[in-house]
Design a protein around this motif. Structure first.
Motif, PDB file in Angstrom:
ATOM      1  N   LEU A  18      19.245 125.212 -10.354  1.00 12.31           N
ATOM      2  CA  LEU A  18      19.243 123.764 -10.574  1.00 12.31           C
ATOM      3  C   LEU A  18      18.464 123.433 -11.838  1.00 12.31           C
ATOM      4  O   LEU A  18      18.918 122.634 -12.672  1.00 12.31           O
ATOM      5  CB  LEU A  18      18.622 123.060  -9.366  1.00 12.31           C
ATOM      6  N   GLU A  19      17.300 124.049 -11.992  1.00  9.60           N
ATOM      7  CA  GLU A  19      16.500 123.806 -13.186  1.00  9.60           C
ATOM      8  C   GLU A  19      17.196 124.315 -14.447  1.00  9.60           C
ATOM      9  O   GLU A  19      17.109 123.685 -15.510  1.00  9.60           O
ATOM     10  CB  GLU A  19      15.129 124.460 -13.018  1.00  9.60           C
ATOM     11  N   ALA A  20      17.909 125.435 -14.329  1.00 10.34           N
ATOM     12  CA  ALA A  20      18.654 125.949 -15.479  1.00 10.34           C
ATOM     13  C   ALA A  20      19.748 124.970 -15.898  1.00 10.34           C
ATOM     14  O   ALA A  20      19.942 124.701 -17.091  1.00 10.34           O
ATOM     15  CB  ALA A  20      19.259 127.306 -15.147  1.00 10.34           C
ATOM     16  N   ALA A  21      20.466 124.413 -14.916  1.00  8.17           N
ATOM     17  CA  ALA A  21      21.550 123.473 -15.217  1.00  8.17           C
ATOM     18  C   ALA A  21      21.015 122.191 -15.849  1.00  8.17           C
ATOM     19  O   ALA A  21      21.526 121.726 -16.876  1.00  8.17           O
ATOM     20  CB  ALA A  21      22.324 123.150 -13.940  1.00  8.17           C
ATOM     21  N   VAL A  22      19.981 121.620 -15.247  1.00  7.91           N
ATOM     22  CA  VAL A  22      19.404 120.391 -15.793  1.00  7.91           C
ATOM     23  C   VAL A  22      18.799 120.669 -17.169  1.00  7.91           C
ATOM     24  O   VAL A  22      18.932 119.859 -18.099  1.00  7.91           O
ATOM     25  CB  VAL A  22      18.355 119.812 -14.833  1.00  7.91           C
ATOM     26  N   GLY A  23      18.175 121.826 -17.320  1.00  5.40           N
ATOM     27  CA  GLY A  23      17.596 122.187 -18.602  1.00  5.40           C
ATOM     28  C   GLY A  23      18.634 122.335 -19.697  1.00  5.40           C
ATOM     29  O   GLY A  23      18.426 121.910 -20.843  1.00  5.40           O
ATOM     30  N   ARG A  24      19.788 122.931 -19.372  1.00  2.30           N
ATOM     31  CA  ARG A  24      20.858 123.089 -20.347  1.00  2.30           C
ATOM     32  C   ARG A  24      21.400 121.729 -20.776  1.00  2.30           C
ATOM     33  O   ARG A  24      21.694 121.495 -21.953  1.00  2.30           O
ATOM     34  CB  ARG A  24      21.995 123.932 -19.760  1.00  2.30           C
ATOM     35  N   MET A  25      21.560 120.834 -19.806  1.00  4.04           N
ATOM     36  CA  MET A  25      22.059 119.502 -20.146  1.00  4.04           C
ATOM     37  C   MET A  25      21.056 118.750 -21.014  1.00  4.04           C
ATOM     38  O   MET A  25      21.415 118.143 -22.028  1.00  4.04           O
ATOM     39  CB  MET A  25      22.389 118.733 -18.873  1.00  4.04           C
ATOM     40  N   ALA A  26      19.788 118.807 -20.627  1.00  3.54           N
ATOM     41  CA  ALA A  26      18.752 118.110 -21.402  1.00  3.54           C
ATOM     42  C   ALA A  26      18.617 118.684 -22.805  1.00  3.54           C
ATOM     43  O   ALA A  26      18.288 117.958 -23.754  1.00  3.54           O
ATOM     44  CB  ALA A  26      17.417 118.188 -20.667  1.00  3.54           C
ATOM     45  N   ALA A  27      18.890 119.988 -22.973  1.00  2.00           N
ATOM     46  CA  ALA A  27      18.802 120.619 -24.289  1.00  2.00           C
ATOM     47  C   ALA A  27      19.841 120.065 -25.259  1.00  2.00           C
ATOM     48  O   ALA A  27      19.722 120.260 -26.468  1.00  2.00           O
ATOM     49  CB  ALA A  27      18.974 122.133 -24.146  1.00  2.00           C
ATOM     50  N   ALA A  62      12.931 115.601  -4.361  1.00  2.00           N
ATOM     51  CA  ALA A  62      11.808 116.061  -5.182  1.00  2.00           C
ATOM     52  C   ALA A  62      12.190 117.261  -6.037  1.00  2.00           C
ATOM     53  O   ALA A  62      11.633 117.459  -7.130  1.00  2.00           O
ATOM     54  CB  ALA A  62      10.619 116.414  -4.292  1.00  2.00           C
ATOM     55  N   GLU A  63      13.145 118.067  -5.569  1.00  2.00           N
ATOM     56  CA  GLU A  63      13.579 119.227  -6.348  1.00  2.00           C
ATOM     57  C   GLU A  63      14.400 118.796  -7.557  1.00  2.00           C
ATOM     58  O   GLU A  63      14.299 119.398  -8.640  1.00  2.00           O
ATOM     59  CB  GLU A  63      14.361 120.188  -5.455  1.00  2.00           C
ATOM     60  N   TYR A  64      15.218 117.754  -7.385  1.00  2.00           N
ATOM     61  CA  TYR A  64      15.945 117.207  -8.534  1.00  2.00           C
ATOM     62  C   TYR A  64      14.959 116.619  -9.539  1.00  2.00           C
ATOM     63  O   TYR A  64      15.054 116.864 -10.751  1.00  2.00           O
ATOM     64  CB  TYR A  64      16.910 116.111  -8.078  1.00  2.00           C
ATOM     65  N   THR A  65      14.021 115.830  -9.040  1.00  2.00           N
ATOM     66  CA  THR A  65      13.036 115.195  -9.917  1.00  2.00           C
ATOM     67  C   THR A  65      12.241 116.239 -10.693  1.00  2.00           C
ATOM     68  O   THR A  65      12.017 116.097 -11.901  1.00  2.00           O
ATOM     69  CB  THR A  65      12.084 114.323  -9.078  1.00  2.00           C
ATOM     70  N   ALA A  66      11.831 117.311 -10.008  1.00  2.00           N
ATOM     71  CA  ALA A  66      11.075 118.368 -10.672  1.00  2.00           C
ATOM     72  C   ALA A  66      11.897 119.029 -11.761  1.00  2.00           C
ATOM     73  O   ALA A  66      11.380 119.366 -12.841  1.00  2.00           O
ATOM     74  CB  ALA A  66      10.619 119.398  -9.639  1.00  2.00           C
TER      75      ALA A  66
END
Length: 252
Positions: free
Chosen positions: A131-140, A219-223
């Motif tokens: 999840l963090e990898a996916a959100v991180g890729r989008m934010a990048a 909270a996991e999405y928010t993190a």
């Protein structure tokens, strides 16, 4: 959060040609309003970045949201893992770049004023690291001040274990029936099994589909957003999809 066979889950969740062929008919028959959802996303983006001119739709599916986004932004592009979904999207929005990419590791080589991922696609991630990898890729793919909008899958508290679903849709030249069941397997993992029947001029055919999802806590999405460098808020709204709300982030 427990892990599972990530590669096996990825393969299970790539839409087949059989499903892609009838996907639009089923969801339009269910009343999914892609144009309205795209307008809601556009409004949320422009409220935070008024001059937003470019948008990337990640896991864009068959391109239905992009049809409207194309009218609302100067530049739009999509990312999609399924080859048959990509082909459908390219046919609907000629001239729009539809990139072959996995939500966890794609790179289009540029940034956009806004990035979105709708229809609960992030629920396919197998654990919080993915999840963090996916959100991180989008934010990048955002500049400072860029807007990231993600529609979550169901939260654990809202998920109905053992839910039985069914659809029956008639199109101009095709009838589709789908029955399915969603149930927890272990911990936060959900297995959704569907059986499809399709009748058209070619005859009657049947096929099965299995999808694997993860129930992430809010909270996991928010993190994940915060680790990706985004301020984030959750909007609990029924304006998108099945009323799962939206996480809206702004990159700082």
């Amino acid at each position: 959060m427990a892990t599972r066979d990530a590669e096996g889950a990825r393969k299970a969740n790539v839409y087949s040609a059989e499903v892609s062929e009838v996907y639009d008919l089923v969801y339009k028959g269910r009343g999914k309003n892609y144009a309205h959802e795209s307008a809601v996303v556009t409004e949320l983006v422009r409220a935070r970045r008024p001059g937003a001119a470019s948008l990337l739709d990640v896991a864009c599916g068959t391109g239905e949201h992009l049809r409207t986004f194309k009218l609302m932004f100067d530049e739009v592009e999509g990312v999609e893992l399924s080859p048959t979904m990509r082909a459908a999207a390219r046919g609907k929005v000629p001239g729009v770049a539809i990139h072959d990419g996995d939500i966890r590791r794609f790179d289009t080589g540029r940034t956009y004023d806004a990035v979105c991922s709708l229809f609960g696609t992030v629920g396919y991630m197998t654990n919080t690291a993915e999840l963090e990898a996916a959100v991180g890729r989008m934010a990048a793919h955002l500049p400072t001040g860029g807007v990231l909008i993600v529609e979550p899958w169901y939260f654990p508290a809202r998920f109905i274990d053992g839910h039985i679903a069914g659809d029956f849709v008639r199109g101009a030249d095709r009838t589709v029936a789908r029955v399915g069941r969603m149930a927890r397997t272990t911990g936060s993992t959900v297995r959704q099994e569907s059986h499809w029947s399709v009748a058209d001029a070619a005859g009657v055919r049947h096929f099965d589909q299995v999808q694997i999802f993860t129930l992430f806590e809010p909270a996991e999405y928010t993190a994940a957003f915060r680790r990706a460098g985004c301020d984030v808020e959750y909007i609990d709204s029924g304006d998108i999809g099945d009323g799962r709300g939206l996480f809206v982030g702004v990159r700082h």
